[in-house]
Design a protein around this motif. Structure first.
Motif, short mmCIF file in Angstrom:
data_model
loop_
_atom_site.label_atom_id
_atom_site.label_comp_id
_atom_site.label_asym_id
_atom_site.label_seq_id
_atom_site.Cartn_x
_atom_site.Cartn_y
_atom_site.Cartn_z
N ASP A 130 0.74 -1.15 -0.17
CA ASP A 130 0.00 0.04 -0.14
C ASP A 130 0.96 1.35 -0.06
OD1 ASP A 130 -2.09 -1.72 0.20
OD2 ASP A 130 -2.58 -1.25 2.26
N ARG A 132 0.50 5.84 -0.55
CA ARG A 132 -0.52 6.93 -0.65
C ARG A 132 -0.02 7.75 -2.14
NH1 ARG A 132 1.68 11.78 1.29
NH2 ARG A 132 3.77 11.22 2.25
N GLU A 224 -1.16 -0.88 -4.40
CA GLU A 224 -2.42 -0.65 -4.02
C GLU A 224 -2.52 0.85 -3.33
OE1 GLU A 224 -4.40 -3.72 -1.83
OE2 GLU A 224 -4.18 -5.03 -3.40
N GLN A 226 -3.11 3.35 -0.57
CA GLN A 226 -3.34 3.04 0.68
C GLN A 226 -4.44 3.57 1.35
OE1 GLN A 226 -0.76 5.77 3.67
NE2 GLN A 226 0.26 3.77 3.81
#
Length: 423
Positions: A130, A132, A224, A226
């Motif tokens: 994850d 951002r 992916e 976050q």
């Protein structure tokens, strides 16, 4: 006329090679690959390049004749479907790896020309990471070890069949215009470093460990978005922004939660979507807690919304450099479970869980007594720490908040600590 036809074919192939990005299909040993050729053609030729040599595998017009060019070892693994003009190679081996070409003719004219690469590997279990938006992340190549001859691939979502594109022409030069300068291979680990992460970076990647042009192993890594943690108490207003609008989408972004795409099914206060596609809760209730998705056809954004009873005022603790600080979750009980959250300058004001913050290697979380211990504390650890207690139904029961304030020598509060506003 024949010369003109041949010249047209050469120009067609040249233009195609200039504009087409290399397409790669990664297959596991023993898998199959299907050539889906167009219908209503006179004949199609499948060939594979071995070095500088072009090896003709078969011509569909004489596929099963005695004089067929299909190698015997391949003919035993070849299955055709006349209805769909598809041809499948079964039980793929490393020897099937290489660049392939499909060429089809109709009345002497080239009507189909397709170049791609099949890479046969031994697949290894993948991982997901994850991150951002705007962050920097290293995607691991676990199988590299002492072998630094690797190739990084990125899944190409333009095709229905799982297709990959090469990230680098070599180990340093990106062949993708939209990621040039943001993707780098870390020298000592062969990890793929992605800087200033954007929405188009969230997809699947593969690290191929190579030995003398042969794929030894394939390591999938999923990048992916976050989950962004949003934390509120009952009665407050919450706004979950949706920032993934894409002009190429025919429909605007849609919202759903983990259990239903119909947000109207939520009891009591129903959230609304404003003109900016943000999800707005005007008066939060406990049952609004959950995982929410804002999504388009190709991208999505995730929020974990925690709604708890009214917050009490936070406790304040002062600390000095190098000390050990213990925070206790006094509301924790046998039939409950709890999570520690952090909000600080170091996390850029974002709320994250202690276990997801890899920079806090000096933090120990003891589940048996609910304590959080920070050893060798530094000014960067200043911030707000929350212990959130949940019942067996995952509903927030209580929240305890502690603000850690760094105290410089001689009792002066650190000027680097920014007072945290109420969430």
């Amino acid at each position: 006329m024949a010369a003109v036809t041949e010249l047209s074919f050469l120009l067609f192939a040249l233009i195609n090679n200039i504009h087409a990005q290399e397409r790669i299909f990664v297959k596991k040993e023993g898998d199959s690959y299907t050539f889906n050729l167009p219908n209503n053609t006179d004949s199609c030729l499948i060939s594979r390049s071995v070095g500088e040599e072009k090896l003709v595998l078969w011509n569909t017009s004489d596929l099963w004749s005695n004089s067929s060019s299909v190698p015997e070892h391949l003919k035993q693994r070849l299955v055709s479907s006349v209805k769909t003009s598809s041809y499948t190679i079964l039980d793929l081996t490393h020897s099937d790896s290489g660049p392939y070409r499909e060429e089809c003719w109709t009345e002497g004219n080239v009507t189909h020309d397709n170049n791609f690469t099949i890479t046969v590997c031994t697949s290894i279990g993948g991982t997901a990471i994850d991150e951002r938006l705007g962050g920097t992340v290293d995607l691991p190549c676990e199988g590299a070890a002492d072998n630094l001859d690797v190739q990084w691939l990125k899944q190409d979502s333009r095709y229905e069949q799982e297709t990959w594109s090469r990230v680098f022409g070599d180990k340093t030069t990106s062949v993708m215009d939209n990621v040039r300068g943001r993707y780098q291979v870390v020298t000592n680990t062969s990890a793929l470093r992605v800087s200033n992460v954007t929405g188009t970076d969230f997809t699947d990647y593969r690290c191929l460990v190579m030995h003398q042009q042969q794929c030894v192993s394939s390591h999938p890594v999923g990048l992916e978005l976050q989950v962004e943690v949003i934390y509120h108490s009952v009665g407050e207003t919450a706004v979950l922004p949706c920032t993934i609008t894409d002009s190429t989408d025919e429909q605007p972004p849609r919202w759903s939660n983990l259990f239903s795409s119909d947000l109207g099914q939520l009891n009591q206060t129903v959230p609304s979507v404003d003109q900016n596609y943000s999800l707005v809760f005007s008066s939060l209730m406990l049952n609004h807690s959950g995982l929410y998705y804002c999504f388009t056809s190709m991208r999505y954004q995730r929020y974990q919304l925690f709604v708890c009873p009214k917050f009490g005022p936070p406790a304040v603790e002062l600390f000095s450099e190098g000390e050990e600080v213990t925070l206790r979750c006094t509301d924790r009980r046998e039939d409950m479970w709890h999570v520690w959250f952090i909000k600080s300058n170091r996390t850029e004001g974002r709320i994250i869980t202690v276990e997801s913050d890899q920079s806090m290697s000096r933090v120990s979380w003891y589940d048996n007594n609910g304590s959080l211990v920070i050893s060798n504390i530094s000014a960067g650890d200043a911030g707000e720490y929350w212990c959130v207690v949940y019942d067996p139904y995952d509903q927030c029961v209580s929240t305890e908040r502690t603000v850690l304030v760094y105290m410089e020598p001689f009792g002066i509060y650190s000027t680097s600590f920014k007072k945290l506003e109420k969430v």
